[in-house]
Design an enzyme around this catalytic site. Structure first.
Site, mmCIF file in Angstrom:
data_model
loop_
_atom_site.group_PDB
_atom_site.id
_atom_site.type_symbol
_atom_site.label_atom_id
_atom_site.label_comp_id
_atom_site.label_asym_id
_atom_site.label_seq_id
_atom_site.Cartn_x
_atom_site.Cartn_y
_atom_site.Cartn_z
ATOM 1 N N TYR A 177 -2.532 -0.112 10.079
ATOM 2 C CA TYR A 177 -2.356 -0.693 8.685
ATOM 3 C C TYR A 177 -1.232 -0.660 7.884
ATOM 4 O O TYR A 177 -0.785 -1.484 7.405
ATOM 5 C CB TYR A 177 -3.604 -0.076 7.927
ATOM 6 N N SER A 222 0.760 -1.252 -0.046
ATOM 7 C CA SER A 222 0.139 0.082 -0.025
ATOM 8 C C SER A 222 0.868 1.308 0.056
ATOM 9 O O SER A 222 1.991 1.337 0.661
ATOM 10 C CB SER A 222 -0.839 -0.239 1.284
#
Length: 336
Positions: free
Chosen positions: A159, A134
């Site tokens: 995350y 990501s």
């Protein structure tokens, strides 16, 4: 070939599984169908795959198995039984803000889940593992565009930390076991069949319903919005470029089995311009509720996609106005 696609009921995973099957590959898709958002949407994506394949008489090329990535025995048995040649690992607990209040969900899915996949690949001679990372790993760095060679040691959400951990885990397995792995840092993916927790869906829903939208950091944010079809095209091209194979453009001399690429549109858009794109596509003006910055959010994302373009001769290029029109049209037809 025979593929495993994890997160096959997800936004990106369902589309990747569909395209692989349309190309004639055997695809096994897994997903735990959790309730982070409405499982009915996940089931609808799976149904879409079958509908598309039915039109080409290829329904036998896709099978779905409900399975949790953190189920060590279940994943081990899956690899032993199916004998996959390649794995595209897109399953994960998504969402930056959700990770602030529900950290253990990210440990189970993103850390333990990636470990079970790495072990399955290691023990069953998988020839290439492609996995989702990501843009969040870049944190709040000021240098733009973000390059794969930039330091990513300061994540600002759990995350992001799990995604950086996935890259480190893959690097270790590539080094120790000569397992070819490629990480893909996705930049703000949007489009039809997207997730209801993401800004395109939340904003579109609120605008169409005449409700105010929450605009964080008073609109002073930049995002490299990347259309789903461009992401899928990048994934499909990269999965065929196996690190350490003949002719592969080596990135790391000390670990030729490991690779990492950004996949982004290379065209950051101001949040206000993004909202305008939704307004134009929907034909409705937004009511805006300006708020301070949210914990875990980054101020900007901007992908340097030079490595991707050089490696596979492709880079995302769908204009935001076109992509948002596609999304809003889909939303009006399928959801509203």
């Amino acid at each position: 070939m025979k593929f495993l696609v994890t997160g096959a009921a997800g936004f990106i995973g369902s589309k990747v599984a569909e395209e692989l099957a349309l190309q004639g590959h055997q695809v096994v898709g897994i997903d735990n169908l959790n309730d982070y958002y409405d499982p009915a949407l996940k089931l609808a994506r799976l149904n879409r795959i079958q509908q598309v394949l039915r039109t080409t008489s290829q329904t036998d090329l896709f099978r779905f198995i409900k399975l949790d990535l953190a189920d060590r025995d279940g994943i081990a048995n899956l690899f032993a039984t199916e004998k996959f040649q390649r794995v595209i690992h897109l399953g994960a607990q998504a969402g930056v803000r959700y990770s602030i209040d529900n950290p253990m969900a990210y440990v189970d899915s993103n850390l333990t889940g990636t470990m079970t996949i790495l072990e399955g690949c290691r023990h069953h001679q998988v020839e290439h593992l492609v996995y989702a990372s990501s843009s969040s790993v870049y944190g709040n760095q000021q240098k733009v565009p973000f390059s794969e060679t930039d330091a990513v040691d300061t994540p600002i959400s759990l995350y992001a930390a799990t995604k950086k951990s996935n890259e480190l885990m893959a690097h270790t397995y590539s080094h120790l076991y000569q397992l070819p792995t490629t990480g893909l840092r996705f930049f703000t993916v949007y489009g039809p069949w997207g997730r209801p927790d993401m800004a395109p869906w939340k904003f579109t829903k609120a605008i169409l319903e005449g409700r105010a939208i929450d605009v964080y950091n008073h609109g002073q944010l930049m995002r490299d919005f990347t259309y789903i079809d461009d992401i899928v095209e990048g994934v499909l091209r990269i999965q065929d470029l196996v690190p350490a194979s003949e002719g592969y453009p080596t990135q790391l001399a000390n670990n030729p089995y490991y690779a990492l690429y950004n996949i982004g549109n290379n065209q950051p858009v101001a949040l206000e311009d993004f909202i305008s794109a939704i307004e134009n596509a929907a034909g409705v003006k937004a009511q805006k509720n300006y708020l301070p910055m949210q914990a875990g959010d980054v101020y900007q994302t901007f992908a340097d996609v030079g490595k991707l373009a050089a490696a596979v001769g492709f880079q995302p290029a769908t204009p935001l106005a076109k992509g948002m029109q596609q999304f809003v049209d889909w939303y009006l037809h399928e959801i509203a």
